[in-house]
Design a protein around this motif. Structure first.
Motif, PDB file in Angstrom:
ATOM      1  N   UNK A 278       0.843  -1.207   0.000  1.00  0.00           N
ATOM      2  CA  UNK A 278       0.000   0.000   0.000  1.00  0.00           C
ATOM      3  C   UNK A 278       0.878   1.257   0.000  1.00  0.00           C
ATOM      4  N   UNK A 279       1.914   1.251   0.837  1.00  0.00           N
ATOM      5  CA  UNK A 279       2.822   2.404   0.877  1.00  0.00           C
ATOM      6  C   UNK A 279       3.506   2.593  -0.486  1.00  0.00           C
ATOM      7  N   UNK A 280       4.044   1.488  -1.033  1.00  0.00           N
ATOM      8  CA  UNK A 280       4.760   1.582  -2.320  1.00  0.00           C
ATOM      9  C   UNK A 280       3.855   2.210  -3.370  1.00  0.00           C
ATOM     10  N   UNK A 281       2.620   1.755  -3.376  1.00  0.00           N
ATOM     11  CA  UNK A 281       1.650   2.223  -4.344  1.00  0.00           C
ATOM     12  C   UNK A 281       1.325   3.714  -4.119  1.00  0.00           C
ATOM     13  N   UNK A 282       1.055   4.045  -2.867  1.00  0.00           N
ATOM     14  CA  UNK A 282       0.636   5.418  -2.548  1.00  0.00           C
ATOM     15  C   UNK A 282       1.754   6.436  -2.767  1.00  0.00           C
ATOM     16  N   UNK A 283       3.001   5.999  -2.588  1.00  0.00           N
ATOM     17  CA  UNK A 283       4.108   6.957  -2.641  1.00  0.00           C
ATOM     18  C   UNK A 283       4.838   6.966  -3.983  1.00  0.00           C
ATOM     19  N   UNK A 284       4.410   6.082  -4.893  1.00  0.00           N
ATOM     20  CA  UNK A 284       5.137   5.943  -6.164  1.00  0.00           C
ATOM     21  C   UNK A 284       5.254   7.270  -6.903  1.00  0.00           C
ATOM     22  N   UNK A 285       4.202   8.086  -6.858  1.00  0.00           N
ATOM     23  CA  UNK A 285       4.246   9.316  -7.648  1.00  0.00           C
ATOM     24  C   UNK A 285       4.680  10.544  -6.863  1.00  0.00           C
ATOM     25  N   UNK A 286       5.143  10.365  -5.666  1.00  0.00           N
ATOM     26  CA  UNK A 286       5.512  11.546  -4.865  1.00  0.00           C
ATOM     27  C   UNK A 286       6.978  11.889  -5.094  1.00  0.00           C
ATOM     28  N   UNK A 287       7.208  13.042  -5.697  1.00  0.00           N
ATOM     29  CA  UNK A 287       8.598  13.409  -5.983  1.00  0.00           C
ATOM     30  C   UNK A 287       9.322  13.698  -4.675  1.00  0.00           C
ATOM     31  N   UNK A 288      10.572  13.309  -4.647  1.00  0.00           N
ATOM     32  CA  UNK A 288      11.377  13.587  -3.455  1.00  0.00           C
ATOM     33  C   UNK A 288      11.131  12.613  -2.323  1.00  0.00           C
ATOM     34  N   UNK A 289      10.325  11.585  -2.566  1.00  0.00           N
ATOM     35  CA  UNK A 289      10.158  10.550  -1.533  1.00  0.00           C
ATOM     36  C   UNK A 289      10.676   9.247  -2.118  1.00  0.00           C
ATOM     37  N   UNK A 290      11.825   8.818  -1.620  1.00  0.00           N
ATOM     38  CA  UNK A 290      12.453   7.602  -2.135  1.00  0.00           C
ATOM     39  C   UNK A 290      11.983   6.421  -1.296  1.00  0.00           C
TER      40      UNK A 290
END
Ligand code: PLP
Length: 395
Positions: A278-290
Protein backbone atom coordinates in the motif's frame (compact mmCIF):
# COMPACT_ATOMS: atom_id res chain seq x y z
CA UNK A 1 -10.02 17.02 7.14
CA UNK A 2 -8.50 20.20 5.75
CA UNK A 3 -5.62 20.22 3.25
CA UNK A 4 -3.39 22.00 5.73
CA UNK A 5 -1.04 19.80 7.78
CA UNK A 6 -1.48 20.07 11.56
CA UNK A 7 1.94 21.67 11.86
CA UNK A 8 0.75 24.68 9.86
CA UNK A 9 -2.66 25.11 11.49
CA UNK A 10 -4.87 22.27 10.10
CA UNK A 11 -6.57 19.46 12.02
CA UNK A 12 -4.49 16.43 12.90
CA UNK A 13 -4.89 13.40 10.67
CA UNK A 14 -5.55 11.32 13.80
CA UNK A 15 -6.10 11.95 17.49
CA UNK A 16 -4.21 9.01 19.00
CA UNK A 17 -0.47 8.62 18.67
CA UNK A 18 0.56 5.83 16.29
CA UNK A 19 3.97 4.31 17.09
CA UNK A 20 6.39 3.25 14.34
CA UNK A 21 6.40 -0.35 15.54
CA UNK A 22 4.99 -2.60 18.20
CA UNK A 23 4.12 -6.10 19.31
CA UNK A 24 1.08 -8.19 18.54
CA UNK A 25 -0.05 -10.22 21.56
CA UNK A 26 -3.05 -12.56 21.51
CA UNK A 27 -4.83 -14.68 24.13
CA UNK A 28 -2.82 -17.69 22.87
CA UNK A 29 0.39 -15.83 23.62
CA UNK A 30 -0.79 -15.09 27.14
CA UNK A 31 -1.96 -18.67 27.70
CA UNK A 32 1.39 -20.01 26.51
CA UNK A 33 3.26 -17.81 29.00
CA UNK A 34 0.88 -18.75 31.83
CA UNK A 35 1.37 -22.43 31.03
CA UNK A 36 5.13 -22.02 31.14
CA UNK A 37 4.81 -20.41 34.57
CA UNK A 38 3.17 -23.61 35.79
CA UNK A 39 6.08 -25.70 34.52
CA UNK A 40 8.99 -27.07 36.56
CA UNK A 41 11.37 -24.53 35.11
CA UNK A 42 10.86 -20.84 35.06
CA UNK A 43 14.45 -20.26 34.05
CA UNK A 44 16.05 -21.89 30.99
CA UNK A 45 14.26 -25.22 30.63
CA UNK A 46 12.71 -27.46 27.98
CA UNK A 47 10.64 -24.66 26.45
CA UNK A 48 13.80 -22.70 25.64
CA UNK A 49 15.19 -25.80 23.96
CA UNK A 50 11.97 -26.22 21.95
CA UNK A 51 12.09 -22.55 20.92
CA UNK A 52 15.71 -22.91 19.81
CA UNK A 53 14.83 -25.96 17.72
CA UNK A 54 11.91 -24.18 16.04
CA UNK A 55 14.03 -21.13 15.21
CA UNK A 56 16.79 -23.37 13.79
CA UNK A 57 14.13 -25.10 11.73
CA UNK A 58 12.60 -21.85 10.43
CA UNK A 59 15.98 -20.54 9.29
CA UNK A 60 17.36 -23.92 8.20
CA UNK A 61 20.45 -24.21 10.40
CA UNK A 62 21.83 -26.80 12.79
CA UNK A 63 22.03 -24.75 15.95
CA UNK A 64 20.16 -21.89 17.60
CA UNK A 65 21.25 -20.50 20.96
CA UNK A 66 18.72 -18.31 22.73
CA UNK A 67 19.97 -15.32 24.65
CA UNK A 68 18.56 -12.31 26.44
CA UNK A 69 18.68 -9.76 23.60
CA UNK A 70 20.12 -9.02 20.19
CA UNK A 71 22.87 -7.14 22.00
CA UNK A 72 23.90 -10.13 24.12
CA UNK A 73 23.62 -12.35 21.03
CA UNK A 74 26.18 -10.07 19.38
CA UNK A 75 28.34 -10.19 22.50
CA UNK A 76 28.34 -14.00 22.52
CA UNK A 77 28.98 -14.15 18.77
CA UNK A 78 31.94 -11.75 18.99
CA UNK A 79 33.46 -13.78 21.81
CA UNK A 80 32.78 -17.12 20.09
CA UNK A 81 34.42 -15.75 16.93
CA UNK A 82 37.52 -15.23 19.04
CA UNK A 83 37.78 -11.49 18.37
CA UNK A 84 40.22 -9.83 20.77
CA UNK A 85 42.77 -7.14 21.45
CA UNK A 86 44.57 -6.05 18.28
CA UNK A 87 41.85 -7.37 15.96
CA UNK A 88 39.86 -5.19 13.59
CA UNK A 89 36.28 -6.05 12.71
CA UNK A 90 34.61 -4.30 9.79
CA UNK A 91 31.00 -3.21 10.03
CA UNK A 92 28.52 -0.67 8.72
CA UNK A 93 28.09 2.80 10.21
CA UNK A 94 24.36 2.70 9.43
CA UNK A 95 23.25 0.44 12.24
CA UNK A 96 22.43 0.28 15.91
CA UNK A 97 25.40 0.56 18.30
CA UNK A 98 25.14 -3.07 19.42
CA UNK A 99 26.32 -4.28 15.99
CA UNK A 100 29.71 -2.67 16.55
CA UNK A 101 29.77 -3.77 20.18
CA UNK A 102 30.22 -7.37 19.01
CA UNK A 103 33.77 -6.15 18.33
CA UNK A 104 34.24 -3.69 21.20
CA UNK A 105 32.99 -6.04 23.95
CA UNK A 106 35.68 -8.51 22.89
CA UNK A 107 38.37 -5.81 22.96
CA UNK A 108 38.59 -5.56 19.15
CA UNK A 109 38.43 -2.35 17.13
CA UNK A 110 35.28 -1.67 15.11
CA UNK A 111 36.28 -0.46 11.65
CA UNK A 112 33.54 1.16 9.63
CA UNK A 113 33.25 0.83 5.86
CA UNK A 114 30.75 2.74 3.78
CA UNK A 115 27.43 1.36 2.55
CA UNK A 116 25.94 0.73 -0.87
CA UNK A 117 23.65 3.54 -2.00
CA UNK A 118 20.76 1.32 -3.05
CA UNK A 119 20.72 -1.43 -0.44
CA UNK A 120 22.00 0.77 2.41
CA UNK A 121 24.13 -2.15 3.60
CA UNK A 122 27.86 -2.78 3.91
CA UNK A 123 29.57 -2.31 0.53
CA UNK A 124 32.00 -5.18 -0.29
CA UNK A 125 34.27 -2.78 -2.21
CA UNK A 126 34.45 -0.40 0.72
CA UNK A 127 35.15 -3.37 2.98
CA UNK A 128 38.00 -4.45 0.73
CA UNK A 129 39.60 -1.02 1.17
CA UNK A 130 39.56 -1.36 4.95
CA UNK A 131 41.20 -4.77 5.11
CA UNK A 132 44.53 -4.86 6.97
CA UNK A 133 46.62 -7.68 8.38
CA UNK A 134 44.66 -7.23 11.61
CA UNK A 135 41.21 -7.71 10.09
CA UNK A 136 39.57 -10.66 11.82
CA UNK A 137 35.91 -10.44 10.87
CA UNK A 138 32.92 -8.79 9.26
CA UNK A 139 29.59 -7.85 10.79
CA UNK A 140 27.22 -6.86 8.00
CA UNK A 141 23.67 -5.83 8.90
CA UNK A 142 20.57 -6.58 6.81
CA UNK A 143 19.12 -3.07 7.02
CA UNK A 144 15.35 -3.08 7.43
CA UNK A 145 15.33 -6.79 6.58
CA UNK A 146 16.71 -6.20 3.07
CA UNK A 147 19.59 -8.66 2.51
CA UNK A 148 23.05 -7.16 2.26
CA UNK A 149 25.23 -8.22 -0.70
CA UNK A 150 25.72 -11.65 0.82
CA UNK A 151 27.72 -13.11 -2.08
CA UNK A 152 29.99 -10.08 -2.40
CA UNK A 153 30.69 -9.97 1.31
CA UNK A 154 31.33 -13.71 1.57
CA UNK A 155 33.81 -13.40 -1.32
CA UNK A 156 35.79 -10.80 0.61
CA UNK A 157 35.59 -12.94 3.75
CA UNK A 158 36.85 -15.99 1.83
CA UNK A 159 39.75 -14.06 0.32
CA UNK A 160 40.93 -12.92 3.73
CA UNK A 161 39.82 -15.79 5.95
CA UNK A 162 37.42 -13.66 7.99
CA UNK A 163 34.72 -14.76 10.39
CA UNK A 164 31.33 -13.33 9.44
CA UNK A 165 28.59 -12.47 11.92
CA UNK A 166 25.40 -11.39 10.17
CA UNK A 167 23.38 -8.93 12.22
CA UNK A 168 20.00 -10.15 11.02
CA UNK A 169 18.03 -8.42 13.80
CA UNK A 170 15.80 -6.80 11.19
CA UNK A 171 15.24 -9.80 8.99
CA UNK A 172 14.11 -12.86 10.95
CA UNK A 173 11.80 -15.02 8.83
CA UNK A 174 13.01 -13.74 5.47
CA UNK A 175 14.69 -15.78 2.74
CA UNK A 176 17.51 -15.10 0.31
CA UNK A 177 18.09 -17.32 -2.75
CA UNK A 178 15.74 -19.83 -1.19
CA UNK A 179 17.75 -20.02 2.05
CA UNK A 180 16.72 -18.61 5.40
CA UNK A 181 18.20 -15.15 5.94
CA UNK A 182 20.88 -15.74 8.56
CA UNK A 183 21.70 -19.29 7.42
CA UNK A 184 24.88 -18.06 5.74
CA UNK A 185 28.19 -18.66 7.44
CA UNK A 186 29.53 -18.25 10.14
CA UNK A 187 26.92 -16.98 12.58
CA UNK A 188 23.87 -14.74 12.50
CA UNK A 189 21.99 -13.06 15.27
CA UNK A 190 18.38 -11.99 15.78
CA UNK A 191 16.57 -9.70 18.18
CA UNK A 192 13.12 -10.41 19.56
CA UNK A 193 12.51 -6.92 20.93
CA UNK A 194 8.81 -5.91 20.73
CA UNK A 195 9.24 -3.93 17.50
CA UNK A 196 10.96 -6.82 15.72
CA UNK A 197 9.41 -9.49 13.48
CA UNK A 198 8.47 -11.68 16.46
CA UNK A 199 8.92 -10.86 20.13
CA UNK A 200 9.77 -12.48 23.44
CA UNK A 201 9.68 -9.14 25.31
CA UNK A 202 13.45 -8.89 25.33
CA UNK A 203 15.36 -11.68 23.65
CA UNK A 204 17.79 -12.72 20.98
CA UNK A 205 19.27 -15.72 19.23
CA UNK A 206 22.58 -16.73 17.67
CA UNK A 207 22.38 -19.30 14.91
CA UNK A 208 25.12 -21.32 13.24
CA UNK A 209 25.82 -24.56 11.39
CA UNK A 210 29.16 -24.91 13.12
CA UNK A 211 29.22 -27.44 15.98
CA UNK A 212 32.27 -25.90 17.65
CA UNK A 213 30.82 -22.37 17.60
CA UNK A 214 27.50 -23.67 18.91
CA UNK A 215 29.23 -25.31 21.87
CA UNK A 216 31.23 -22.13 22.59
CA UNK A 217 28.09 -20.00 22.41
CA UNK A 218 26.19 -22.25 24.82
CA UNK A 219 29.03 -22.29 27.28
CA UNK A 220 29.60 -18.54 27.15
CA UNK A 221 25.87 -17.91 27.62
CA UNK A 222 26.01 -19.80 30.89
CA UNK A 223 29.13 -18.78 32.87
CA UNK A 224 31.56 -20.60 30.53
CA UNK A 225 31.05 -23.49 32.88
CA UNK A 226 31.34 -27.20 32.17
CA UNK A 227 29.11 -29.24 34.47
CA UNK A 228 30.32 -32.60 33.28
CA UNK A 229 34.06 -32.45 32.82
CA UNK A 230 35.90 -35.50 31.68
CA UNK A 231 37.63 -37.35 34.46
CA UNK A 232 35.31 -36.31 37.28
CA UNK A 233 32.74 -39.09 37.12
CA UNK A 234 33.04 -39.60 40.90
CA UNK A 235 32.29 -35.95 41.62
CA UNK A 236 28.83 -35.33 40.15
CA UNK A 237 28.77 -31.85 41.64
CA UNK A 238 31.95 -30.86 39.85
CA UNK A 239 31.98 -27.66 37.80
CA UNK A 240 34.75 -26.11 35.81
CA UNK A 241 34.91 -22.46 34.82
CA UNK A 242 37.14 -22.24 31.79
CA UNK A 243 36.79 -18.57 30.95
CA UNK A 244 34.84 -15.41 31.53
CA UNK A 245 31.25 -16.30 30.77
CA UNK A 246 27.93 -14.60 31.33
CA UNK A 247 24.45 -15.27 32.53
CA UNK A 248 22.48 -14.60 29.35
CA UNK A 249 20.00 -17.39 30.01
CA UNK A 250 16.44 -16.76 28.90
CA UNK A 251 13.39 -18.05 30.69
CA UNK A 252 10.84 -20.67 29.66
CA UNK A 253 8.17 -17.93 29.83
CA UNK A 254 9.96 -15.91 27.16
CA UNK A 255 10.47 -19.02 25.05
CA UNK A 256 6.79 -19.92 25.39
CA UNK A 257 5.89 -16.50 24.04
CA UNK A 258 8.42 -16.98 21.24
CA UNK A 259 6.91 -20.34 20.26
CA UNK A 260 3.41 -18.87 20.23
CA UNK A 261 4.65 -15.96 18.10
CA UNK A 262 6.25 -18.39 15.64
CA UNK A 263 2.82 -19.92 15.07
CA UNK A 264 1.84 -16.56 13.54
CA UNK A 265 5.04 -15.90 11.61
CA UNK A 266 3.36 -16.18 8.20
CA UNK A 267 0.48 -13.92 9.26
CA UNK A 268 2.90 -11.31 10.56
CA UNK A 269 4.77 -11.34 7.26
CA UNK A 270 1.62 -11.23 5.17
CA UNK A 271 0.32 -8.19 7.06
CA UNK A 272 3.62 -6.35 6.83
CA UNK A 273 3.78 -7.12 3.09
CA UNK A 274 0.25 -5.75 2.63
CA UNK A 275 1.15 -2.49 4.34
CA UNK A 276 4.36 -2.21 2.31
CA UNK A 277 2.44 -2.75 -0.94
CA UNK A 278 0.00 0.00 0.00
CA UNK A 279 2.82 2.40 0.88
CA UNK A 280 4.76 1.58 -2.32
CA UNK A 281 1.65 2.22 -4.34
CA UNK A 282 0.64 5.42 -2.55
CA UNK A 283 4.11 6.96 -2.64
CA UNK A 284 5.14 5.94 -6.16
CA UNK A 285 4.25 9.32 -7.65
CA UNK A 286 5.51 11.55 -4.86
CA UNK A 287 8.60 13.41 -5.98
CA UNK A 288 11.38 13.59 -3.45
CA UNK A 289 10.16 10.55 -1.53
CA UNK A 290 12.45 7.60 -2.14
CA UNK A 291 10.79 4.32 -1.18
CA UNK A 292 12.87 1.41 0.20
CA UNK A 293 14.81 -0.74 -2.28
CA UNK A 294 13.15 -3.87 -3.65
CA UNK A 295 15.16 -7.01 -2.99
CA UNK A 296 16.24 -9.29 -5.82
CA UNK A 297 16.42 -13.07 -5.37
CA UNK A 298 14.90 -12.73 -1.95
CA UNK A 299 11.66 -12.75 -0.05
CA UNK A 300 12.58 -10.50 2.85
CA UNK A 301 10.59 -10.19 6.03
CA UNK A 302 10.83 -6.44 6.33
CA UNK A 303 11.15 -4.91 9.77
CA UNK A 304 11.29 -1.28 8.62
CA UNK A 305 9.74 0.83 5.90
CA UNK A 306 12.46 3.47 5.77
CA UNK A 307 11.92 6.15 3.13
CA UNK A 308 14.27 8.98 2.21
CA UNK A 309 13.03 12.55 2.07
CA UNK A 310 14.85 14.45 -0.67
CA UNK A 311 14.79 18.07 -1.75
CA UNK A 312 11.95 17.75 -4.28
CA UNK A 313 9.63 16.60 -1.51
CA UNK A 314 9.41 20.24 -0.52
CA UNK A 315 10.68 20.10 3.06
CA UNK A 316 13.70 18.50 4.68
CA UNK A 317 13.77 15.39 6.87
CA UNK A 318 13.70 17.35 10.12
CA UNK A 319 10.58 19.27 9.08
CA UNK A 320 9.02 16.01 7.80
CA UNK A 321 9.56 14.25 11.15
CA UNK A 322 8.19 17.19 13.14
CA UNK A 323 5.18 17.50 10.85
CA UNK A 324 4.41 13.77 11.13
CA UNK A 325 4.73 13.91 14.92
CA UNK A 326 2.32 16.85 14.92
CA UNK A 327 -0.14 14.58 13.06
CA UNK A 328 0.28 12.00 15.89
CA UNK A 329 2.29 9.67 13.69
CA UNK A 330 5.38 8.38 15.47
CA UNK A 331 7.96 8.14 12.70
CA UNK A 332 11.56 7.32 13.70
CA UNK A 333 15.04 7.54 12.22
CA UNK A 334 17.17 4.38 11.94
CA UNK A 335 19.94 5.29 12.64
CA UNK A 336 22.21 8.16 13.58
CA UNK A 337 25.40 6.78 11.94
CA UNK A 338 27.73 5.25 14.48
CA UNK A 339 30.64 7.53 13.55
CA UNK A 340 28.54 10.53 14.71
CA UNK A 341 28.42 9.22 18.28
CA UNK A 342 30.90 10.47 20.91
CA UNK A 343 31.85 6.91 21.91
CA UNK A 344 33.08 5.94 18.43
CA UNK A 345 34.65 9.36 17.89
CA UNK A 346 36.48 9.50 21.21
CA UNK A 347 37.59 5.87 21.30
CA UNK A 348 38.36 5.24 17.62
CA UNK A 349 38.88 8.67 16.06
CA UNK A 350 35.90 8.71 13.71
CA UNK A 351 34.26 11.96 12.69
CA UNK A 352 31.42 13.33 10.60
CA UNK A 353 32.41 13.36 6.95
CA UNK A 354 34.10 9.93 7.06
CA UNK A 355 31.40 7.98 5.18
CA UNK A 356 29.80 9.95 2.37
CA UNK A 357 27.18 7.42 1.28
CA UNK A 358 25.96 6.57 4.79
CA UNK A 359 25.71 10.28 5.53
CA UNK A 360 23.78 11.06 2.37
CA UNK A 361 21.33 8.26 3.08
CA UNK A 362 21.02 9.25 6.74
CA UNK A 363 20.20 12.85 5.87
CA UNK A 364 16.92 11.75 4.30
CA UNK A 365 16.02 8.65 6.33
CA UNK A 366 12.68 8.27 8.08
CA UNK A 367 10.98 5.02 9.12
CA UNK A 368 7.22 5.12 8.65
CA UNK A 369 5.02 3.02 10.94
CA UNK A 370 5.08 -0.69 10.06
CA UNK A 371 3.73 -3.40 12.35
CA UNK A 372 1.11 -6.12 12.00
CA UNK A 373 -1.42 -4.59 14.37
CA UNK A 374 -1.77 -1.49 12.18
CA UNK A 375 -5.35 -1.18 10.94
CA UNK A 376 -6.28 -0.13 7.41
CA UNK A 377 -7.28 3.21 8.85
CA UNK A 378 -3.84 3.61 10.56
CA UNK A 379 -2.15 2.94 7.22
CA UNK A 380 -4.41 5.41 5.42
CA UNK A 381 -3.64 8.05 8.08
CA UNK A 382 0.06 7.71 7.31
CA UNK A 383 -0.59 7.96 3.56
CA UNK A 384 -2.84 11.00 3.98
CA UNK A 385 -0.37 12.78 6.26
CA UNK A 386 2.54 12.23 3.87
CA UNK A 387 0.51 13.29 0.84
CA UNK A 388 -0.85 16.49 2.25
CA UNK A 389 2.55 17.48 3.63
CA UNK A 390 4.05 17.06 0.15
CA UNK A 391 1.19 18.99 -1.49
CA UNK A 392 1.48 21.79 1.09
CA UNK A 393 5.21 22.20 0.45
CA UNK A 394 5.06 21.99 -3.34
CA UNK A 395 1.90 23.93 -4.21
C1 PLP B 1 20.46 -3.83 13.82
C2 PLP B 1 20.31 -4.09 15.27
N1 PLP B 1 21.29 -4.75 15.92
C3 PLP B 1 21.19 -5.02 17.23
C4 PLP B 1 20.11 -4.62 17.98
C5 PLP B 1 20.04 -4.92 19.42
O1 PLP B 1 18.96 -5.77 19.73
P1 PLP B 1 18.31 -5.74 21.18
O2 PLP B 1 17.50 -4.51 21.31
O3 PLP B 1 17.47 -6.98 21.21
O4 PLP B 1 19.44 -5.81 22.14
C6 PLP B 1 19.08 -3.94 17.35
C7 PLP B 1 17.91 -3.51 18.11
O5 PLP B 1 17.43 -2.43 18.06
C8 PLP B 1 19.18 -3.66 15.97
O6 PLP B 1 18.21 -3.00 15.32
Amino acid sequence: MTDTPARYGGDTVRTEMLGYGGQSITEQDKEAVAEALDGDYITRGPTVEAFEERVADVVGVEHAIATTSGTTALHLAGRAAGFGEGDEVITTPLTFASTAHAATYAGAKPVFADIERERRTLDPEAVQEQITENTAGLIPMHYGGHPADIEGLLDVADDHDLTVIWDACHGFGGTWNGEGLGAQRDMAIFSFHPVKNITTGEGGMVITDDDYLAKRLRRLRSFDMDYDPVGHADEPWYQVVEGEGYNYNVTDMQAALGLAQLDRLEDFKARRDEIIDRYDDAFAGISGLRTPPIAEDADPFYHLYAVEIREEFGCDRSEFVKAMHDENIGVQVHYVPLHYHPFFQDEYGYEKGDFAVAEEVYDGLVSLPLFPEMTTSDVEDVVAAVRRLHVYHTK
